[in-house]
Design an enzyme around this catalytic site. Structure first.
Site, PDB file in Angstrom:
ATOM      1  NE  ARG A   1      -9.511   3.951  13.439  1.00 58.48           N
ATOM      2  CZ  ARG A   1      -9.590   4.932  14.317  1.00 58.48           C
ATOM      3  NH1 ARG A   1     -10.606   5.009  15.145  1.00 58.48           N
ATOM      4  NH2 ARG A   1      -8.654   5.860  14.383  1.00 58.48           N
TER       5      ARG A   1
ATOM      6  CG  HIS B   1      -6.714   1.865  15.981  1.00 61.56           C
ATOM      7  ND1 HIS B   1      -6.131   3.003  16.490  1.00 61.56           N
ATOM      8  CD2 HIS B   1      -6.788   2.046  14.643  1.00 61.56           C
ATOM      9  CE1 HIS B   1      -5.872   3.834  15.488  1.00 61.56           C
ATOM     10  NE2 HIS B   1      -6.263   3.277  14.360  1.00 61.56           N
TER      11      HIS B   1
ATOM     12  CG  ASN C   1      -9.856  -1.958   4.219  1.00 58.16           C
ATOM     13  OD1 ASN C   1      -9.922  -1.749   3.010  1.00 58.16           O
ATOM     14  ND2 ASN C   1      -9.671  -0.987   5.089  1.00 58.16           N
TER      15      ASN C   1
ATOM     16  NE  ARG D   1      -3.947  10.708  15.712  1.00 55.39           N
ATOM     17  CZ  ARG D   1      -4.538   9.973  14.799  1.00 55.39           C
ATOM     18  NH1 ARG D   1      -5.400   9.026  15.148  1.00 55.39           N
ATOM     19  NH2 ARG D   1      -4.306  10.184  13.511  1.00 55.39           N
TER      20      ARG D   1
ATOM     21  N   GLY E   1       0.856  -1.181   0.000  1.00 55.24           N
ATOM     22  CA  GLY E   1       0.000   0.000   0.000  1.00 55.24           C
ATOM     23  C   GLY E   1       0.891   1.230   0.000  1.00 55.24           C
TER      24      GLY E   1
HETATM   25  P1  NAD Z   1      -4.732   5.396   0.750  1.00 55.60           P
HETATM   26  O1  NAD Z   1      -5.993   5.215  -0.029  1.00 55.60           O
HETATM   27  O2  NAD Z   1      -3.977   6.647   0.613  1.00 55.60           O
HETATM   28  O3  NAD Z   1      -3.752   4.178   0.394  1.00 55.60           O
HETATM   29  C1  NAD Z   1      -4.167   2.857   0.320  1.00 55.60           C
HETATM   30  C2  NAD Z   1      -3.383   2.221  -0.807  1.00 55.60           C
HETATM   31  O4  NAD Z   1      -3.645   0.806  -0.804  1.00 55.60           O
HETATM   32  C3  NAD Z   1      -3.776   2.749  -2.197  1.00 55.60           C
HETATM   33  O5  NAD Z   1      -2.646   3.289  -2.845  1.00 55.60           O
HETATM   34  C4  NAD Z   1      -4.317   1.511  -2.906  1.00 55.60           C
HETATM   35  O6  NAD Z   1      -4.028   1.492  -4.311  1.00 55.60           O
HETATM   36  C5  NAD Z   1      -3.602   0.401  -2.170  1.00 55.60           C
HETATM   37  N1  NAD Z   1      -4.243  -0.899  -2.303  1.00 55.60           N
HETATM   38  C6  NAD Z   1      -5.569  -1.199  -2.292  1.00 55.60           C
HETATM   39  N2  NAD Z   1      -5.740  -2.521  -2.465  1.00 55.60           N
HETATM   40  C7  NAD Z   1      -4.508  -3.070  -2.585  1.00 55.60           C
HETATM   41  C8  NAD Z   1      -4.032  -4.388  -2.768  1.00 55.60           C
HETATM   42  N3  NAD Z   1      -4.868  -5.423  -2.859  1.00 55.60           N
HETATM   43  N4  NAD Z   1      -2.707  -4.578  -2.853  1.00 55.60           N
HETATM   44  C9  NAD Z   1      -1.836  -3.536  -2.757  1.00 55.60           C
HETATM   45  N5  NAD Z   1      -2.227  -2.255  -2.569  1.00 55.60           N
HETATM   46  C10 NAD Z   1      -3.557  -2.036  -2.497  1.00 55.60           C
HETATM   47  O7  NAD Z   1      -5.088   5.087   2.298  1.00 55.60           O
HETATM   48  P2  NAD Z   1      -4.211   5.470   3.579  1.00 55.60           P
HETATM   49  O8  NAD Z   1      -4.633   6.777   4.091  1.00 55.60           O
HETATM   50  O9  NAD Z   1      -2.794   5.218   3.235  1.00 55.60           O
HETATM   51  O10 NAD Z   1      -4.734   4.374   4.633  1.00 55.60           O
HETATM   52  C11 NAD Z   1      -4.439   3.007   4.438  1.00 55.60           C
HETATM   53  C12 NAD Z   1      -5.128   2.150   5.492  1.00 55.60           C
HETATM   54  O11 NAD Z   1      -4.566   2.430   6.771  1.00 55.60           O
HETATM   55  C13 NAD Z   1      -6.627   2.407   5.651  1.00 55.60           C
HETATM   56  O12 NAD Z   1      -7.306   1.212   5.902  1.00 55.60           O
HETATM   57  C14 NAD Z   1      -6.713   3.309   6.863  1.00 55.60           C
HETATM   58  O13 NAD Z   1      -7.970   3.271   7.483  1.00 55.60           O
HETATM   59  C15 NAD Z   1      -5.628   2.701   7.699  1.00 55.60           C
HETATM   60  N6  NAD Z   1      -5.067   3.539   8.756  1.00 55.60           N
HETATM   61  C16 NAD Z   1      -4.750   2.913   9.924  1.00 55.60           C
HETATM   62  C17 NAD Z   1      -4.161   3.606  10.963  1.00 55.60           C
HETATM   63  C18 NAD Z   1      -3.776   2.878  12.227  1.00 55.60           C
HETATM   64  O14 NAD Z   1      -3.345   3.519  13.189  1.00 55.60           O
HETATM   65  N7  NAD Z   1      -3.892   1.566  12.292  1.00 55.60           N
HETATM   66  C19 NAD Z   1      -3.924   4.987  10.807  1.00 55.60           C
HETATM   67  C20 NAD Z   1      -4.250   5.609   9.608  1.00 55.60           C
HETATM   68  C21 NAD Z   1      -4.817   4.865   8.576  1.00 55.60           C
END
Ligand code: NAD
Length: 310
Positions: free
Chosen positions: A88, A175, A95, A151, A7
């Site tokens: 979420r 979370h 997801n 945070r 990702g």
């Molecule tokens: P984003 O949309 O900017 O990036 C996600 C990327 O994943 C995209 O570039 C997309 O093309 C890629 N993707 C989708 N399906 C895929 C696959 N099968 N294989 C490879 N790549 C694939 O999103 P983001 O802001 O980077 O967030 C990513 C994830 O992280 C989200 O689920 C978000 O909710 C989560 N997140 C979690 C936390 C945490 O603390 N755990 C914090 C922030 C975001």
């Protein structure tokens, strides 16, 4: 040491940038399904190496998992981020499929990596990655507590008007806006309790701001945040690959710990080269135990929606 980040979106690319900029490992592979996207991000990051002064190699690939071979740590950030007003929890169906496919593809080329799950709903995705990978429970870590604690510390430092790096505090539990537990009773400013500096109402305000910390940013930015999440991932990865043995609240599989089983949820853990080196048992009071049990219940009920994915 080699780290793969699946990702290359906001969070994944920011994590790659911080890991490379701090020379945490020698090679970072950034993988995305969007054609050319990860290659572009990787090249852009590489072109900061002379002005920032690092030599980490950042390689971008489109869905070519062979380039991820023999990764020590794999970070899964692929998926759909939250949009304003979206919980979420609503992300689970979309997801789950992505996280399961990614885990399978990764294991075709890396036999025994430590996997750090970031995609939301993170506790449920961590549980899914554990169940679908067959890896030892110590090697699957959900990242959320590092971010929520960071945070929490930031809001405490603002309330106290004291440096954030002198604050120690942690967030455990799920979370999620309603499931996380900022443990204010354990929070300290240079070893001194918060209650020496701010009153109960102010502590409640800090706790509230922490719990809606992600949602606040999503509202402001129009999508979920990335600087603090990316940096928190880098902090966790650094702790693992350099065997720092820091205590970082992380979503891990509980097997009787804290009185709960068959769930991944945030508790303080010592992280090191083997992944989860130790789960720390906190002496929670009755109120804290009750909130943790509610949080576990909420995560478990979300896990039920994984029925078609495990
Ligand atoms: P984003 O949309 O900017 O990036 C996600 C990327 O994943 C995209 O570039 C997309 O093309 C890629 N993707 C989708 N399906 C895929 C696959 N099968 N294989 C490879 N790549 C694939 O999103 P983001 O802001 O980077 O967030 C990513 C994830 O992280 C989200 O689920 C978000 O909710 C989560 N997140 C979690 C936390 C945490 O603390 N755990 C914090 C922030 C975001």
């Amino acid at each position: 040491m080699k780290v793969t980040i699946v990702g290359a979106g906001n969070v994944g690319a920011t994590a790659a940038d911080v890991i490379a900029s701090r020379s945490i490992v020698s090679e970072v592979v950034l993988l995305d399904i969007k054609d050319g996207f990860a290659e572009g991000k990787a090249l852009d990051i590489m072109q900061t190496s002379t002005t920032k002064g690092f030599n980490t190699r950042v390689v971008g690939v489109t869905s070519d998992y062979s380039k991820t071979n023999n990764s020590d740590v794999v970070v899964i950030t692929s998926g759909v981020p939250r949009k304003p007003g979206m919980t979420r929890e609503e992300l689970v169906g979309i997801n789950a499929k992505i996280v399961k496919d990614v885990t399978k593809n990764i294991l075709n080329f890396s036999k025994n990596p430590v996997i750090v799950v970031v995609s939301n709903p993170m506790d449920t995705m961590t549980y899914l990655a554990l169940k679908s990978s067959g890896l030892d429970k110590k090697r699957i870590i959900g990242m959320g507590g590092a971010l929520d604690s960071s945070r929490f510390k930031t809001y405490i430092s603002l309330a106290l008007n004291k440096p954030a790096n002198d604050i120690h505090a942690m967030v455990i539990g799920g979370h999620g806006d309603t499931t996380m537990i900022p443990l204010h009773r354990f929070a300290k400013y240079n070893g001194l309790p918060l209650s020496d500096f701010i009153n109960k109402n102010e502590i409640d305000e800090v706790v509230k701001s922490t719990m809606i910390g992600g949602a606040t940013l999503t509202k402001l930015l129009g999508t979920s945040a990335w600087y603090a999440p990316g940096s928190s991932i880098a902090y966790v990865v650094d702790t693992i690959v350099n065997d720092h043995k820091r205590i970082i609240p992380s979503s891990v599989y509980l097997d009787g710990d804290y009185g709960f089983s068959d769930v991944c949820i945030g508790v303080p853990c010592v992280l090191g080269k083997n992944g989860i080196e130790e789960i720390i048992s906190l002496d929670l009071n009755n109120d804290e135990k009750l909130i943790l049990s509610k949080s576990v219940h909420a995560v478990k009920s979300m896990n039920e929606s994984l029925i078609n994915h495990i």
